[in-house]
Design a protein around this motif. Structure first.
Motif, PDB file in Angstrom:
ATOM      1  N   TYR A   1     112.222  18.923 123.676  1.00  0.00           N
ATOM      2  CA  TYR A   1     111.676  18.246 124.852  1.00  0.00           C
ATOM      3  C   TYR A   1     112.710  18.217 125.974  1.00  0.00           C
ATOM      4  O   TYR A   1     113.886  17.932 125.740  1.00  0.00           O
ATOM      5  CB  TYR A   1     111.276  16.808 124.524  1.00  0.00           C
ATOM      6  CG  TYR A   1     110.156  16.663 123.524  1.00  0.00           C
ATOM      7  CD1 TYR A   1     109.137  17.619 123.414  1.00  0.00           C
ATOM      8  CD2 TYR A   1     110.101  15.550 122.687  1.00  0.00           C
ATOM      9  CE1 TYR A   1     108.103  17.471 122.513  1.00  0.00           C
ATOM     10  CE2 TYR A   1     109.057  15.387 121.781  1.00  0.00           C
ATOM     11  CZ  TYR A   1     108.068  16.359 121.689  1.00  0.00           C
ATOM     12  OH  TYR A   1     107.041  16.202 120.778  1.00  0.00           O
TER      13      TYR A   1
ATOM     14  N   ASP B   1     105.777  12.552 115.875  1.00  0.00           N
ATOM     15  CA  ASP B   1     107.106  13.167 115.820  1.00  0.00           C
ATOM     16  C   ASP B   1     107.958  12.510 114.735  1.00  0.00           C
ATOM     17  O   ASP B   1     108.626  13.192 113.944  1.00  0.00           O
ATOM     18  CB  ASP B   1     107.810  13.033 117.174  1.00  0.00           C
ATOM     19  CG  ASP B   1     107.354  14.073 118.184  1.00  0.00           C
ATOM     20  OD1 ASP B   1     106.688  15.041 117.783  1.00  0.00           O
ATOM     21  OD2 ASP B   1     107.673  13.901 119.376  1.00  0.00           O
TER      22      ASP B   1
ATOM     23  N   LYS C   1     113.805  16.047 118.744  1.00  0.00           N
ATOM     24  CA  LYS C   1     113.300  16.985 119.759  1.00  0.00           C
ATOM     25  C   LYS C   1     113.809  16.673 121.171  1.00  0.00           C
ATOM     26  O   LYS C   1     114.065  17.595 121.944  1.00  0.00           O
ATOM     27  CB  LYS C   1     111.771  17.027 119.728  1.00  0.00           C
ATOM     28  CG  LYS C   1     111.217  17.683 118.469  1.00  0.00           C
ATOM     29  CD  LYS C   1     109.720  17.889 118.511  1.00  0.00           C
ATOM     30  CE  LYS C   1     109.355  19.143 119.288  1.00  0.00           C
ATOM     31  NZ  LYS C   1     107.941  19.514 119.126  1.00  0.00           N
TER      32      LYS C   1
ATOM     33  N   TYR D   1     106.266  27.718 128.923  1.00  0.00           N
ATOM     34  CA  TYR D   1     105.842  26.415 129.434  1.00  0.00           C
ATOM     35  C   TYR D   1     106.181  26.168 130.904  1.00  0.00           C
ATOM     36  O   TYR D   1     105.686  25.198 131.486  1.00  0.00           O
ATOM     37  CB  TYR D   1     106.478  25.298 128.608  1.00  0.00           C
ATOM     38  CG  TYR D   1     105.985  25.215 127.188  1.00  0.00           C
ATOM     39  CD1 TYR D   1     104.623  25.243 126.878  1.00  0.00           C
ATOM     40  CD2 TYR D   1     106.885  25.096 126.124  1.00  0.00           C
ATOM     41  CE1 TYR D   1     104.170  25.158 125.565  1.00  0.00           C
ATOM     42  CE2 TYR D   1     106.445  25.018 124.812  1.00  0.00           C
ATOM     43  CZ  TYR D   1     105.090  25.049 124.541  1.00  0.00           C
ATOM     44  OH  TYR D   1     104.653  24.970 123.235  1.00  0.00           O
TER      45      TYR D   1
ATOM     46  N   SER E   1     110.216  25.749 124.720  1.00  0.00           N
ATOM     47  CA  SER E   1     109.889  26.484 123.504  1.00  0.00           C
ATOM     48  C   SER E   1     111.132  27.036 122.814  1.00  0.00           C
ATOM     49  O   SER E   1     112.238  27.012 123.360  1.00  0.00           O
ATOM     50  CB  SER E   1     108.929  27.638 123.824  1.00  0.00           C
ATOM     51  OG  SER E   1     109.639  28.713 124.420  1.00  0.00           O
TER      52      SER E   1
ATOM     53  N   ALA F   1     112.294  24.471 119.163  1.00  0.00           N
ATOM     54  CA  ALA F   1     111.559  23.916 120.303  1.00  0.00           C
ATOM     55  C   ALA F   1     111.870  22.433 120.437  1.00  0.00           C
ATOM     56  O   ALA F   1     112.053  21.726 119.443  1.00  0.00           O
ATOM     57  CB  ALA F   1     110.059  24.140 120.123  1.00  0.00           C
TER      58      ALA F   1
ATOM     59  N   PRO G   1     107.744  19.751 127.161  1.00  0.00           N
ATOM     60  CA  PRO G   1     108.241  20.714 126.177  1.00  0.00           C
ATOM     61  C   PRO G   1     109.096  21.853 126.734  1.00  0.00           C
ATOM     62  O   PRO G   1     108.994  22.232 127.898  1.00  0.00           O
ATOM     63  CB  PRO G   1     106.936  21.291 125.608  1.00  0.00           C
ATOM     64  CG  PRO G   1     106.020  21.309 126.805  1.00  0.00           C
ATOM     65  CD  PRO G   1     106.356  20.051 127.597  1.00  0.00           C
TER      66      PRO G   1
ATOM     67  N   VAL H   1     100.521  20.471 126.527  1.00  0.00           N
ATOM     68  CA  VAL H   1     101.361  20.003 125.426  1.00  0.00           C
ATOM     69  C   VAL H   1     101.957  18.632 125.740  1.00  0.00           C
ATOM     70  O   VAL H   1     101.969  17.732 124.885  1.00  0.00           O
ATOM     71  CB  VAL H   1     102.471  21.033 125.133  1.00  0.00           C
ATOM     72  CG1 VAL H   1     103.460  20.478 124.118  1.00  0.00           C
ATOM     73  CG2 VAL H   1     101.866  22.335 124.631  1.00  0.00           C
TER      74      VAL H   1
ATOM     75  N   TRP I   1     101.508  14.486 123.717  1.00  0.00           N
ATOM     76  CA  TRP I   1     102.681  13.937 123.023  1.00  0.00           C
ATOM     77  C   TRP I   1     102.342  12.657 122.276  1.00  0.00           C
ATOM     78  O   TRP I   1     101.631  11.787 122.798  1.00  0.00           O
ATOM     79  CB  TRP I   1     103.784  13.668 124.039  1.00  0.00           C
ATOM     80  CG  TRP I   1     104.965  12.923 123.483  1.00  0.00           C
ATOM     81  CD1 TRP I   1     105.845  13.376 122.540  1.00  0.00           C
ATOM     82  CD2 TRP I   1     105.386  11.598 123.825  1.00  0.00           C
ATOM     83  NE1 TRP I   1     106.799  12.422 122.280  1.00  0.00           N
ATOM     84  CE2 TRP I   1     106.528  11.319 123.055  1.00  0.00           C
ATOM     85  CE3 TRP I   1     104.903  10.628 124.709  1.00  0.00           C
ATOM     86  CZ2 TRP I   1     107.214  10.108 123.146  1.00  0.00           C
ATOM     87  CZ3 TRP I   1     105.574   9.424 124.808  1.00  0.00           C
ATOM     88  CH2 TRP I   1     106.724   9.172 124.027  1.00  0.00           C
TER      89      TRP I   1
ATOM     90  N   GLY J   1     107.965  13.961 125.726  1.00  0.00           N
ATOM     91  CA  GLY J   1     107.248  15.118 125.224  1.00  0.00           C
ATOM     92  C   GLY J   1     107.092  16.290 126.169  1.00  0.00           C
ATOM     93  O   GLY J   1     106.308  17.202 125.889  1.00  0.00           O
TER      94      GLY J   1
END
Length: 267
Positions: free
Chosen positions: A195, A98, A106, A235, A204, A193, A202, A89, A93, A200
């Motif tokens: 960052y 985004d 995020k 993650y 969740s 979710a 991640p 993930v 990014w 990016g």
């Protein structure tokens, strides 16, 4: 059977009932079930706070400068215990996507918001709710104590999630007088979710974020440190732990709310 004989048969049970009732009242009072005269009223979380976190604070970046002060390059997730899915993930990014999707916030969600450089204004919204206004990304966190908690989290998850707060009192050492001190523990769930870093990396919507706020005096200034522990089996292979420092400011003259924005990473 004459009336005297009937009284002899009826009276003992009545006496026994009265004696049992009196004994029960004594036992209830001894067990603390009856109101106690002179008992102190229950203190609210605000009145019973072992430390004072209110005021304006500025983050002091003394570590992880290249991850916090600038946007790291895509794929740079050093020191974050990502699993294979987390790395996949992070490697996909795309900042432009985004922005187009309205997900600029995020990197300003609860698992990373305290790591963004900037200022925090902490106040009591009411006697059971501590409020954090964060100028980076113009975010607001509500830390709710004890009985002020709703039975269920809000129907819709949010960037800052649902935060449950408790005071953890510090036990005095041997030979010390009882000192007023402790930590603020906050557990947050039910989040969107987001960052862990602006590039990016991640976390969740099922992550659990646990924080400990500690106040102290050093170098002639007032500080608080927040230790953040992120658990996210989706993650992460292990807990992701960071420690972030804030120094108290005299007023809010430098508090400047700004929108959620992430600069492109350096080439």
């Amino acid at each position: 059977m004459n009336s005297d004989t009937r009284r002899m048969h009826v009276a003992p049970p009545l006496v026994l009932v009265l004696l049992l009732a009196l004994a029960g009242g004594v036992n209830n009072e001894a067990a603390g079930q009856a109101p106690q005269r002179g008992q102190q009223p229950r203190r609210t979380p605000q009145a019973g706070a072992p430390i004072d976190l209110t005021g304006y604070w500025v983050s002091i970046v003394t570590e992880d400068w290249r991850f916090r002060m600038v946007t790291p390059p895509k794929g740079d997730y050093a020191s974050v215990p990502l699993n294979a899915e987390g790395r996949r993930v992070a490697d996909t990014w795309d900042l432009a996507k985004d922005v187009a999707a309205g997900n600029q916030c995020k990197p300003f969600g609860v698992a990373n918001v305290m790591r963004n450089p900037g200022r925090v204004h902490i106040t009591w919204e009411n006697e059971n709710t501590l409020r954090l206004d964060i100028d980076a990304g113009t975010q607001t966190r509500l830390l709710q104590f004890g009985e002020s908690q709703p039975a269920q989290p809000p129907a819709q998850p949010s960037w800052q999630g649902h935060s449950v707060a408790t005071w953890e009192m510090r036990a005095p050492g041997r030979g010390q007088e009882q000192a007023r001190g402790g930590s603020l523990k906050v557990v947050t769930t039910h989040m969107r979710a987001g960052y862990l870093r602006k590039n990016g990396v991640p976390y969740s919507e099922n992550a659990v974020v646990t924080e400990y706020f500690d106040r102290h005096t050093d170098y002639g200034a007032e500080w608080f440190t927040v230790t953040t522990i992120v658990n996210d089996p989706k993650y992460l292979t292990d807990e992701f732990i960071t420690s972030t420092h804030f120094r108290k400011e005299p007023d809010g003259s430098k508090f400047t709310p700004s929108p959620c924005e992430t600069a492109p990473p350096a080439k």
